[in-house]
Write a protein that holds these residues in place. Structure first.
Motif, mmCIF file in Angstrom:
data_model
loop_
_atom_site.group_PDB
_atom_site.id
_atom_site.type_symbol
_atom_site.label_atom_id
_atom_site.label_comp_id
_atom_site.label_asym_id
_atom_site.label_seq_id
_atom_site.Cartn_x
_atom_site.Cartn_y
_atom_site.Cartn_z
ATOM 1 N N ASN A 167 -0.461 24.719 -25.407
ATOM 2 C CA ASN A 167 0.335 25.369 -24.519
ATOM 3 C C ASN A 167 0.851 24.257 -23.273
ATOM 4 O O ASN A 167 0.585 24.436 -21.996
ATOM 5 N N GLY A 168 1.531 23.435 -23.664
ATOM 6 C CA GLY A 168 2.210 22.471 -22.786
ATOM 7 C C GLY A 168 1.367 21.607 -22.011
ATOM 8 O O GLY A 168 1.735 20.685 -21.200
ATOM 9 N N GLU A 169 0.029 21.307 -22.572
ATOM 10 C CA GLU A 169 -0.889 20.293 -21.931
ATOM 11 C C GLU A 169 -1.575 19.459 -23.098
ATOM 12 O O GLU A 169 -1.688 20.177 -24.263
ATOM 13 N N ILE A 170 -1.998 18.449 -22.763
ATOM 14 C CA ILE A 170 -3.078 17.748 -23.368
ATOM 15 C C ILE A 170 -4.469 18.232 -23.614
ATOM 16 O O ILE A 170 -4.829 18.216 -22.378
ATOM 17 N N ARG A 171 -5.013 18.725 -24.713
ATOM 18 C CA ARG A 171 -6.147 19.381 -24.756
ATOM 19 C C ARG A 171 -7.068 18.376 -25.134
ATOM 20 O O ARG A 171 -8.206 18.437 -24.640
ATOM 21 N N LEU A 172 -6.835 17.356 -26.161
ATOM 22 C CA LEU A 172 -7.610 16.458 -26.786
ATOM 23 C C LEU A 172 -7.310 15.058 -26.704
ATOM 24 O O LEU A 172 -5.794 15.159 -27.031
ATOM 25 N N SER A 173 -7.822 14.260 -26.568
ATOM 26 C CA SER A 173 -7.070 12.599 -26.405
ATOM 27 C C SER A 173 -8.246 11.708 -26.885
ATOM 28 O O SER A 173 -9.409 11.871 -26.631
ATOM 29 N N GLY A 174 -7.687 10.664 -27.669
ATOM 30 C CA GLY A 174 -8.795 9.516 -27.745
ATOM 31 C C GLY A 174 -8.248 8.557 -29.109
ATOM 32 O O GLY A 174 -7.452 8.953 -29.608
ATOM 33 N N PRO A 175 -9.141 7.769 -29.242
ATOM 34 C CA PRO A 175 -8.962 6.944 -30.742
ATOM 35 C C PRO A 175 -9.154 7.940 -31.922
ATOM 36 O O PRO A 175 -10.066 8.877 -31.626
ATOM 37 N N THR A 176 -8.409 7.783 -32.822
ATOM 38 C CA THR A 176 -8.507 8.867 -33.781
ATOM 39 C C THR A 176 -9.951 8.619 -34.681
ATOM 40 O O THR A 176 -10.231 9.798 -35.073
ATOM 41 N N SER A 177 -10.454 7.615 -34.507
ATOM 42 C CA SER A 177 -11.897 7.429 -35.367
ATOM 43 C C SER A 177 -12.738 8.320 -34.625
ATOM 44 O O SER A 177 -13.862 8.845 -35.194
ATOM 45 N N GLU A 178 -12.625 8.485 -33.095
ATOM 46 C CA GLU A 178 -13.509 9.385 -32.445
ATOM 47 C C GLU A 178 -13.184 10.853 -32.453
ATOM 48 O O GLU A 178 -13.932 11.696 -32.639
ATOM 49 N N LEU A 179 -11.912 11.187 -32.579
ATOM 50 C CA LEU A 179 -11.443 12.503 -32.677
ATOM 51 C C LEU A 179 -11.827 13.190 -34.095
ATOM 52 O O LEU A 179 -11.984 14.338 -34.033
#
Length: 234
Positions: free
Chosen positions: A208-220
């Motif tokens: 919805n036009g916002e960043i919901r999750l973020s981080g290193p891919t190994s953690e995500l």
């Protein structure tokens, strides 16, 4: 090398981006992920000067670029390979590639053409063929190769796997990883969450036009919300 701060943008009266912030560093692949219609393509279009920002800031290597023309942003080395490929179907593969050096990379056009054809051997095989007769996967290779002709400092890849068979998707992600291994920073805008995260250093998941999750891919990859919402697991 790229900083996005509180970015807002939209079309007409409709706000699509609602204060998006993220960054990427030299030499990495950053994946911008999410389902269709969440604003991913709008972000790449704002970065490349095709859509005006309503607010916020876009900096490339410390220089604000929001408000610059698309041509000026290309001159800085920010090269956008758009969703849908947008090749010239009635021109040959070679002619399409040479047009990639129209504004940037012209002095090294012959050398860069050889590099692109070494990277995508099928383009060499079809150099004299009309681009419109290529398969979908070959057209995507051509679109990326055309972007490489401009000697990108940053490559924006918008949905490179869309419309491709699973086998070609696998091949496309392998090629993207190869380009990055040569030192090319890539902002990868994709719906294909799992394979994007396999090659990216970090990811930003939009909703919805916002960043919901973020981080290193190994953690995500271990994030329960991402597994449930985007991978259908858990």
């Amino acid at each position: 090398m790229l900083e996005i701060r509180d970015l807002r943008a939209g079309y007409g009266a409709v706000e699509v981006l609602r204060g998006v912030s993220f960054d990427m560093r030299e030499g990495e692949i950053v994946a911008l992920l999410g389902s269709n219609g969440v604003g991913k393509t709008t972000i790449s279009s704002v970065i490349s000067g095709l859509v005006p920002a309503w607010g916020g800031e876009v900096r490339f290597r410390g220089t604000p670029i929001q408000g610059l023309s698309a041509e000026a942003i290309v001159d800085l080395g920010v090269i956008h390979v758009p969703e849908g490929r947008h090749i010239f179907p009635n021109l040959t593969v070679r002619e399409n590639l040479e047009l990639g050096a129209y504004r940037r990379g012209k002095p090294n056009r012959a050398r860069n053409l050889e590099h692109v054809m070494d990277t995508f051997p099928r383009l060499r095989e079809r150099a004299g063929q009309k681009a419109g007769t290529l398969s979908g996967g070959e057209q995507q290779m051509l679109a990326i190769g055309r972007g490489m002709m401009a000697e990108p400092e940053l490559l924006l890849l918008d949905e490179p796997s869309i419309g491709l068979s699973p086998l070609l998707v696998e091949e496309m992600f392998t090629l993207i990883g190869k380009l990055n291994a040569e030192g090319l920073p890539i902002l990868l805008v994709e719906q294909n969450v799992l394979q994007s995260m396999e090659i990216a250093a970090r990811a930003f998941v939009m909703e919805n036009g916002e960043i919901r999750l973020s981080g290193p891919t190994s953690e995500l990859m271990d994030n329960s919300e991402l597994k449930r919402s985007y991978l259908g697991l858990g």
